[in-house]
Design a protein around this motif. Structure first.
Motif, PDB file in Angstrom:
ATOM      1  N   ARG A  57      41.148  23.010  29.070  1.00  0.00           N
ATOM      2  CA  ARG A  57      41.491  24.245  28.709  1.00  0.00           C
ATOM      3  C   ARG A  57      40.550  24.560  27.437  1.00  0.00           C
ATOM      4  O   ARG A  57      40.219  25.687  27.375  1.00  0.00           O
ATOM      5  CB  ARG A  57      42.936  24.093  28.218  1.00  0.00           C
ATOM      6  CG  ARG A  57      43.453  25.717  27.608  1.00  0.00           C
ATOM      7  CD  ARG A  57      44.930  25.524  27.440  1.00  0.00           C
ATOM      8  NE  ARG A  57      45.119  24.530  26.052  1.00  0.00           N
ATOM      9  CZ  ARG A  57      46.079  24.203  25.465  1.00  0.00           C
ATOM     10  NH1 ARG A  57      47.171  24.780  25.837  1.00  0.00           N
ATOM     11  NH2 ARG A  57      46.188  23.482  24.405  1.00  0.00           N
ATOM     12  N   SER A  63      34.695  31.688  34.145  1.00  0.00           N
ATOM     13  CA  SER A  63      35.789  32.090  35.019  1.00  0.00           C
ATOM     14  C   SER A  63      36.221  30.754  35.883  1.00  0.00           C
ATOM     15  O   SER A  63      37.520  30.664  36.156  1.00  0.00           O
ATOM     16  CB  SER A  63      35.375  33.028  35.978  1.00  0.00           C
ATOM     17  OG  SER A  63      34.409  32.823  36.738  1.00  0.00           O
ATOM     18  N   TYR A  76      38.909  23.939  37.090  1.00  0.00           N
ATOM     19  CA  TYR A  76      39.816  25.209  36.486  1.00  0.00           C
ATOM     20  C   TYR A  76      39.305  26.426  37.112  1.00  0.00           C
ATOM     21  O   TYR A  76      37.947  26.560  37.541  1.00  0.00           O
ATOM     22  CB  TYR A  76      39.523  24.946  34.964  1.00  0.00           C
ATOM     23  CG  TYR A  76      38.196  25.580  34.301  1.00  0.00           C
ATOM     24  CD1 TYR A  76      37.789  26.650  34.088  1.00  0.00           C
ATOM     25  CD2 TYR A  76      37.199  24.391  34.181  1.00  0.00           C
ATOM     26  CE1 TYR A  76      36.568  26.906  33.603  1.00  0.00           C
ATOM     27  CE2 TYR A  76      36.000  24.610  33.823  1.00  0.00           C
ATOM     28  CZ  TYR A  76      35.689  26.000  33.552  1.00  0.00           C
ATOM     29  OH  TYR A  76      34.440  26.123  32.955  1.00  0.00           O
ATOM     30  N   GLN A  78      39.896  30.526  36.010  1.00  0.00           N
ATOM     31  CA  GLN A  78      40.764  31.428  34.857  1.00  0.00           C
ATOM     32  C   GLN A  78      40.956  32.811  35.635  1.00  0.00           C
ATOM     33  O   GLN A  78      39.965  33.413  36.408  1.00  0.00           O
ATOM     34  CB  GLN A  78      39.539  31.745  34.057  1.00  0.00           C
ATOM     35  CG  GLN A  78      40.036  32.186  32.730  1.00  0.00           C
ATOM     36  CD  GLN A  78      39.192  32.036  31.486  1.00  0.00           C
ATOM     37  OE1 GLN A  78      38.127  32.265  31.881  1.00  0.00           O
ATOM     38  NE2 GLN A  78      39.749  32.057  30.253  1.00  0.00           N
ATOM     39  N   LEU A  83      44.964  30.306  33.167  1.00  0.00           N
ATOM     40  CA  LEU A  83      44.268  29.279  33.491  1.00  0.00           C
ATOM     41  C   LEU A  83      44.841  28.208  34.310  1.00  0.00           C
ATOM     42  O   LEU A  83      45.705  27.657  33.896  1.00  0.00           O
ATOM     43  CB  LEU A  83      43.588  28.723  32.032  1.00  0.00           C
ATOM     44  CG  LEU A  83      42.397  27.533  32.469  1.00  0.00           C
ATOM     45  CD1 LEU A  83      41.209  28.517  33.024  1.00  0.00           C
ATOM     46  CD2 LEU A  83      41.892  26.835  31.008  1.00  0.00           C
ATOM     47  N   TYR A 101      47.195  32.339  28.546  1.00  0.00           N
ATOM     48  CA  TYR A 101      46.125  32.610  27.488  1.00  0.00           C
ATOM     49  C   TYR A 101      46.685  33.939  26.659  1.00  0.00           C
ATOM     50  O   TYR A 101      45.906  34.260  25.697  1.00  0.00           O
ATOM     51  CB  TYR A 101      44.820  32.952  28.053  1.00  0.00           C
ATOM     52  CG  TYR A 101      44.341  31.619  28.120  1.00  0.00           C
ATOM     53  CD1 TYR A 101      44.062  30.787  27.317  1.00  0.00           C
ATOM     54  CD2 TYR A 101      43.312  31.601  29.358  1.00  0.00           C
ATOM     55  CE1 TYR A 101      43.224  29.872  27.260  1.00  0.00           C
ATOM     56  CE2 TYR A 101      42.294  30.434  29.339  1.00  0.00           C
ATOM     57  CZ  TYR A 101      42.388  29.642  28.323  1.00  0.00           C
ATOM     58  OH  TYR A 101      41.621  28.538  28.267  1.00  0.00           O
TER      59      TYR A 101
END
Length: 125
Positions: A57, A63, A76, A78, A83, A101
């Protein structure tokens, strides 16, 4: 002589009964210890996966992407204000985490605004 054989048989039966009870208690104890060790290992694995997700994180700058660790790898993706992190450990276990977020973006914006406000103020002599 008849009395002696009955006493020997009674002592033998008592010894067998006590050994059976001891064996059952020992088996129960050992099974409990094995289960506790399994739970301990599972907790360690879950903690490592969560730490890997937190590091991912902090490192997430695009992205989507992948971060490789010595204990496994994390991917990951986004989305709008979330996330989504998938952690795959080397032992084959997979974990999924979802971080929001919204609050962090507001904190960053407030920090940036305070920095720009501090730099825009005129210096007095």
């Amino acid at each position: 002589m008849l009395l002696r054989t009955k006493v020997k048989a009674g002592v033998l039966l008592y010894a067998l009964l006590m050994s059976a009870v001891f064996t059952l208690l020992l088996q129960f104890y050992l099974n409990r210890m094995v289960a506790a060790e399994g739970q301990h290992r599972a907790q360690i694995t879950a903690s490592q996966a969560f730490l890997m997700a937190e590091v991912t994180r902090d490192l997430a700058d695009s992205s989507s992407g992948t971060v490789i660790f010595t204990q496994g790898r994390s991917s990951y993706k986004q989305e709008a204000d979330k996330l989504n992190i998938q952690v795959q450990m080397d032992n084959g276990k997979e974990f999924s985490y979802l971080f929001h977020y919204e609050k962090q973006n507001k904190d960053k914006q407030e920090a940036e605004q305070s920095v720009t406000e501090d730099t825009e103020q005129p210096v007095s002599d």
